[in-house]
Design a protein around this motif. Sequence first.
Motif, PDB file in Angstrom:
ATOM      1  N   LEU A 114       0.815  -1.219   0.000  1.00 39.08           N
ATOM      2  CA  LEU A 114       0.000   0.000   0.000  1.00 39.08           C
ATOM      3  C   LEU A 114       0.851   1.273   0.000  1.00 39.08           C
ATOM      4  O   LEU A 114       0.347   2.365  -0.263  1.00 39.08           O
ATOM      5  CB  LEU A 114      -0.946   0.002   1.213  1.00 39.08           C
ATOM      6  N   GLY A 115       2.165   1.110   0.284  1.00 41.58           N
ATOM      7  CA  GLY A 115       3.040   2.284   0.380  1.00 41.58           C
ATOM      8  C   GLY A 115       3.061   3.129  -0.874  1.00 41.58           C
ATOM      9  O   GLY A 115       3.117   4.354  -0.809  1.00 41.58           O
ATOM     10  N   LYS A 116       2.986   2.492  -2.051  1.00 41.64           N
ATOM     11  CA  LYS A 116       3.087   3.283  -3.284  1.00 41.64           C
ATOM     12  C   LYS A 116       1.814   4.099  -3.547  1.00 41.64           C
ATOM     13  O   LYS A 116       1.841   5.051  -4.317  1.00 41.64           O
ATOM     14  CB  LYS A 116       3.450   2.411  -4.484  1.00 41.64           C
ATOM     15  N   PHE A 117       0.717   3.703  -2.911  1.00 40.64           N
ATOM     16  CA  PHE A 117      -0.525   4.474  -3.088  1.00 40.64           C
ATOM     17  C   PHE A 117      -0.810   5.397  -1.906  1.00 40.64           C
ATOM     18  O   PHE A 117      -1.420   6.445  -2.063  1.00 40.64           O
ATOM     19  CB  PHE A 117      -1.716   3.526  -3.266  1.00 40.64           C
ATOM     20  N   TYR A 118      -0.394   4.947  -0.706  1.00 42.71           N
ATOM     21  CA  TYR A 118      -0.655   5.727   0.505  1.00 42.71           C
ATOM     22  C   TYR A 118       0.666   5.858   1.263  1.00 42.71           C
ATOM     23  O   TYR A 118       0.991   5.002   2.093  1.00 42.71           O
ATOM     24  CB  TYR A 118      -1.719   5.032   1.378  1.00 42.71           C
ATOM     25  N   PRO A 119       1.446   6.909   0.965  1.00 47.41           N
ATOM     26  CA  PRO A 119       2.768   7.062   1.579  1.00 47.41           C
ATOM     27  C   PRO A 119       2.669   6.958   3.103  1.00 47.41           C
ATOM     28  O   PRO A 119       1.730   7.474   3.717  1.00 47.41           O
ATOM     29  CB  PRO A 119       3.195   8.467   1.152  1.00 47.41           C
ATOM     30  N   GLY A 120       3.632   6.262   3.660  1.00 46.25           N
ATOM     31  CA  GLY A 120       3.622   6.054   5.107  1.00 46.25           C
ATOM     32  C   GLY A 120       3.113   4.668   5.480  1.00 46.25           C
ATOM     33  O   GLY A 120       3.250   4.236   6.618  1.00 46.25           O
ATOM     34  N   ARG A 121       2.511   3.989   4.496  1.00 45.21           N
ATOM     35  CA  ARG A 121       1.971   2.659   4.802  1.00 45.21           C
ATOM     36  C   ARG A 121       2.835   1.572   4.154  1.00 45.21           C
ATOM     37  O   ARG A 121       2.319   0.615   3.586  1.00 45.21           O
ATOM     38  CB  ARG A 121       0.511   2.564   4.340  1.00 45.21           C
ATOM     39  N   GLU A 122       4.136   1.729   4.277  1.00 36.60           N
ATOM     40  CA  GLU A 122       5.072   0.798   3.626  1.00 36.60           C
ATOM     41  C   GLU A 122       5.017  -0.625   4.206  1.00 36.60           C
ATOM     42  O   GLU A 122       5.466  -1.573   3.572  1.00 36.60           O
ATOM     43  CB  GLU A 122       6.509   1.339   3.691  1.00 36.60           C
ATOM     44  N   ASN A 123       4.458  -0.757   5.409  1.00 35.88           N
ATOM     45  CA  ASN A 123       4.376  -2.099   6.021  1.00 35.88           C
ATOM     46  C   ASN A 123       3.025  -2.784   5.762  1.00 35.88           C
ATOM     47  O   ASN A 123       2.824  -3.914   6.178  1.00 35.88           O
ATOM     48  CB  ASN A 123       4.569  -2.002   7.543  1.00 35.88           C
ATOM     49  N   ASP A 124       2.108  -2.071   5.122  1.00 36.64           N
ATOM     50  CA  ASP A 124       0.774  -2.636   4.907  1.00 36.64           C
ATOM     51  C   ASP A 124       0.651  -3.224   3.499  1.00 36.64           C
ATOM     52  O   ASP A 124       1.203  -2.670   2.546  1.00 36.64           O
ATOM     53  CB  ASP A 124      -0.304  -1.551   5.060  1.00 36.64           C
ATOM     54  N   PHE A 125      -0.063  -4.301   3.403  1.00 36.59           N
ATOM     55  CA  PHE A 125      -0.337  -4.838   2.054  1.00 36.59           C
ATOM     56  C   PHE A 125      -1.730  -5.440   1.960  1.00 36.59           C
ATOM     57  O   PHE A 125      -2.339  -5.815   2.961  1.00 36.59           O
ATOM     58  CB  PHE A 125       0.759  -5.805   1.604  1.00 36.59           C
ATOM     59  N   LEU A 126      -2.186  -5.474   0.707  1.00 34.45           N
ATOM     60  CA  LEU A 126      -3.547  -5.897   0.408  1.00 34.45           C
ATOM     61  C   LEU A 126      -3.489  -7.319  -0.137  1.00 34.45           C
ATOM     62  O   LEU A 126      -2.784  -7.585  -1.112  1.00 34.45           O
ATOM     63  CB  LEU A 126      -4.103  -4.943  -0.658  1.00 34.45           C
ATOM     64  N   VAL A 127      -4.239  -8.219   0.497  1.00 35.96           N
ATOM     65  CA  VAL A 127      -4.228  -9.629   0.111  1.00 35.96           C
ATOM     66  C   VAL A 127      -5.595 -10.007  -0.464  1.00 35.96           C
ATOM     67  O   VAL A 127      -6.628  -9.617   0.084  1.00 35.96           O
ATOM     68  CB  VAL A 127      -3.935 -10.506   1.350  1.00 35.96           C
ATOM     69  N   CYS A 128      -5.566 -10.760  -1.529  1.00 43.71           N
ATOM     70  CA  CYS A 128      -6.820 -11.175  -2.166  1.00 43.71           C
ATOM     71  C   CYS A 128      -6.830 -12.701  -2.322  1.00 43.71           C
ATOM     72  O   CYS A 128      -5.826 -13.291  -2.715  1.00 43.71           O
ATOM     73  CB  CYS A 128      -6.925 -10.526  -3.539  1.00 43.71           C
ATOM     74  N   ALA A 129      -7.943 -13.333  -2.011  1.00 45.48           N
ATOM     75  CA  ALA A 129      -8.085 -14.772  -2.282  1.00 45.48           C
ATOM     76  C   ALA A 129      -9.431 -15.015  -2.951  1.00 45.48           C
ATOM     77  O   ALA A 129     -10.472 -14.707  -2.387  1.00 45.48           O
ATOM     78  CB  ALA A 129      -7.989 -15.569  -0.990  1.00 45.48           C
ATOM     79  N   THR A 130      -9.373 -15.518  -4.160  1.00 51.03           N
ATOM     80  CA  THR A 130     -10.624 -15.820  -4.878  1.00 51.03           C
ATOM     81  C   THR A 130     -10.902 -17.316  -4.788  1.00 51.03           C
ATOM     82  O   THR A 130     -10.114 -18.067  -4.200  1.00 51.03           O
ATOM     83  CB  THR A 130     -10.522 -15.438  -6.369  1.00 51.03           C
ATOM     84  N   GLU A 131     -11.985 -17.727  -5.448  1.00 54.59           N
ATOM     85  CA  GLU A 131     -12.383 -19.148  -5.428  1.00 54.59           C
ATOM     86  C   GLU A 131     -11.330 -20.048  -6.083  1.00 54.59           C
ATOM     87  O   GLU A 131     -11.398 -21.272  -5.939  1.00 54.59           O
ATOM     88  CB  GLU A 131     -13.746 -19.316  -6.114  1.00 54.59           C
ATOM     89  N   THR A 132     -10.366 -19.461  -6.785  1.00 55.23           N
ATOM     90  CA  THR A 132      -9.361 -20.282  -7.486  1.00 55.23           C
ATOM     91  C   THR A 132      -8.321 -20.852  -6.528  1.00 55.23           C
ATOM     92  O   THR A 132      -7.582 -21.758  -6.898  1.00 55.23           O
ATOM     93  CB  THR A 132      -8.595 -19.455  -8.530  1.00 55.23           C
ATOM     94  N   LYS A 133      -8.219 -20.304  -5.333  1.00 54.61           N
ATOM     95  CA  LYS A 133      -7.165 -20.741  -4.410  1.00 54.61           C
ATOM     96  C   LYS A 133      -7.492 -22.096  -3.803  1.00 54.61           C
ATOM     97  O   LYS A 133      -8.612 -22.331  -3.325  1.00 54.61           O
ATOM     98  CB  LYS A 133      -6.970 -19.717  -3.289  1.00 54.61           C
TER      99      LYS A 133
END
Lengths: 503, 445
Positions: free
Chosen positions: B411-430
Amino acid sequence: MLISKDDRLIFEKSSAGRTGAGLPTAFIAAKNPFKTLNPKFRRKEDAQFPEVAEPEIIRHYVNLSRKNFSIDTHFYPLGSCTMKYNPKLNEWAAAQEGFSQVHPHQPESTIQGYMHILYELEQFLKTMTGMDHFTLQPAAGAHGELTGMMLIHAYHHSRGDTKRRKVLVPDSSHGTNPATAALLGYEVVTLKSNARGRVDLAELKSHLDETSACLMLTNPNTMGLFESDILEITKAVHQAGALLYYDGANLNALLGIARPGDMGFDIVHLNLHKTFSTPHGGGGPGAGPVGVKAYLLPFLPHPLVEKTGSAYRWAAESKQSVGRVKSFFGNAGMLLRAYTYIVTLGIDGIKKISEDAVINANYLKEKLKDVLPVAVDEVCMHEFVLTLKAAKAKGIHSGDVGKRLLDYGYHAPTVHFPLVVDEALMIEPTESESRETLDLFIAALRQIAREIEESPELVLGAPWTMPIGRPDEVKAARNPILTYRDVVREREKNAKEPVASKP
Amino acid sequence: MHYQPLTAQDKESMLHEIGASSFNDLLKGIPASLLNPTLTLPPALSEIEIQALLRNLGGRNKNVGNTASFLGGGSYEHFIPTAVSSITGRHEFYTAYTPYQPEAAQGTLQAIFEFQSLVAELMGLDVSNASHYDGSTSLAEAALLALRHTGRSKILVSEAVNPHYRQVLKTYLQGTSFTLEEFRFDAEGGFNRDAFFNKLNDDIAGVIFQTPNFFGVLEDLEGISDAVHAVGALLILNVYPTSLGALRTPGEWGADVAVGEGQPLGIPVQFGGPYLGLFATTRALVRRVPGRLAGLTEDKDGKRAFCLTLQAREQHIRREKAASNICTNQALCALAAGVYMSLMGKQGIKKVAELCMDRAHYLREKIAGLKGCRVALETPIFNEFVVHASQPFEVIEKKCIEKNIFPGIGLGKFYPGRENDFLVCATETKTREQLDLFVEVLSQC
């Protein structure tokens, strides 16, 4: 019966309990997160999707496909649309897992192959157009135009030149040109063409002043004529401080012959789905890269690919960039197809495109001009315009001839366009057609010209052999039925309408 | 050249019939200084060579098929039944032109009509157009519709709307007299009600929310449409179509316009495009819809017939007075989505949504148990969620990629200061194995 008479919608083939897809099972069925979700977040009524098994769905869509003309089944002499052959190798390329399964949020180190293709494609487009840089992001020609107009706006404003509120377009231009200019709030000034179907220099000069932002031009224009005064045109526009925008819809005429960059154009958009063989898909997706001269580079949308040594990366964003015009990098699958096309043809094949397209167009024009008059009878480039104004007295319009051609197995030419020609039939054969196909097409138009004289009702009532006759477009617009729900409601409304009792 | 049938003999005899002695005779109208530019292009390659070249280049990309990917953020890996590409690969569909000659394009037109019907069902709204370029440009077109419809000049947008989409909005509005104002979200990613209500006033033409928002959070929009309508503005929702198999629809939230990225409906992630912009609205706004619409009518014999309709809005008729400059839509992608939705059917579309929730919740709970990762377990989500890590995402990403896992989006590249945060996605394919492996690798980071 080759074409299915079944005209039911997929919804009308539904039967409760059927499905067309096999799905896996849940991992945490015991505490289904949907069931524990606050009900305010759940949908109250299920989407009323059809319930149909796979065999019936396949039959449904395959039968629909058979109600279409397409370039793989029919010749499409559709002016300014460049309906050329779509190579199968391009489709193979796009289907490779190494391309189709690449996620756009993957880091640079894992997409070097794709970035190489984008970078190389940009180099190819630059050399073919004579431009210095390209953005590959715009998704279609009209989207490229929008991007181009944003660049023009940003450029003038960066110089504090805010008075330039006018965009000049010839009366023969594509409809997207004035629509795009208007979208950015520009005042559109329409220039009258001269008797030779070209930009009238005096008319142009009379409108050029310190309020002109740009001239949007297609060259060759929509009459298929090269703007022979192009160097004077670009000079005059630049002298007034305005820019030149090149609508690349007709670039198929010029590959290896002449380049918009050398003519003096500042901005160019290309339609990869025309010149570079990506399929039209029944109306998209396309791709509309935009090329610029070096001084406009800081304004280009981001992201842009750059090469450092043998590696690729996304370039740092310029402060003056107009921004992003679409998520991610554009219609990458289309860019890959265009890249494949260019490396397949190579330099000699690329040059042969325009040579053959121009010869095919001139051959058709020469053979047809005793059938129907040519709007401007000069050597043409990749397309030309016939006029049907003589038949108007019989109540027959160019659109009717287009419909009749369908019966002969040819798609209609572009009809009633360009607007500067009365009863226009705009014809572009492309380099994909053989001489034999052109000869058969000529014979068909000759026959239709005879029908106009001898049995005009055949033309007026056409088509006779398609899955439907002419649709009632007035009815469609007056009471728009745009979904299956509308169909059901309409049916119920009609059922409820009281039937008059017999006297 | 095998795509170009004219032989040297053909050309010679055709030039003769034209009355030209050589091809150059046809170029006399072009200033000589422009002719014969030098092109720097490679020589032609054979199909054998090109297949080798492209296999090599494709092999230099990792992809979601040969890794375990937890990437989302506007592009989603979903199951696509084989039947979808077998239909979109029909030459009669993919090599056809825009259906300007309806008699010769009933296949495309009926498919678009069915697509419109399915999208309207999914969105819970009256009408859908034939599609836009992608979700982001659909959103920009929705904002333009609101500005035109209300005659006002300001758009209010949540900062939890996909950052790319807000960038595109900004691009579309620059240079116009229109302005864009943003409102904040709270720590766990839902929009901030006070921030929103403070900015809502009768200068606003349209209000834009996304649900699930960029952080995967389902926005609680209770009462929002009334508040937006009370100031005379339009409510625009950007949605994830797959979620609507089970989750509350834009129609049920009281939206005037719903847009979304249609890629999850049967279109591969394909490096970001071509995708499919969904655009649905109410009957009241139908004449303001940008782009194409297919309508049902009859031919002269009373036979069911489809045609493009309400074309008086479009550029080829109206030129500078058109509702938008759009010419192409994404017809083939719309066809893919139509086939996909038909295959899923009423039960399947709901099940896919529930399976997405199943995978994401399974994963969220496991990650919550890891040292060095924090997730908000109570936040309502669909199939994406934010992980707050105790170290920079870059480090985690590097380690995961070594194990052929794409852990998500920093998320850091979109919201500076949030370099330790990340967005995880899991769809039905997992698969369960992929989910468990990811958790194990994360635990070692």
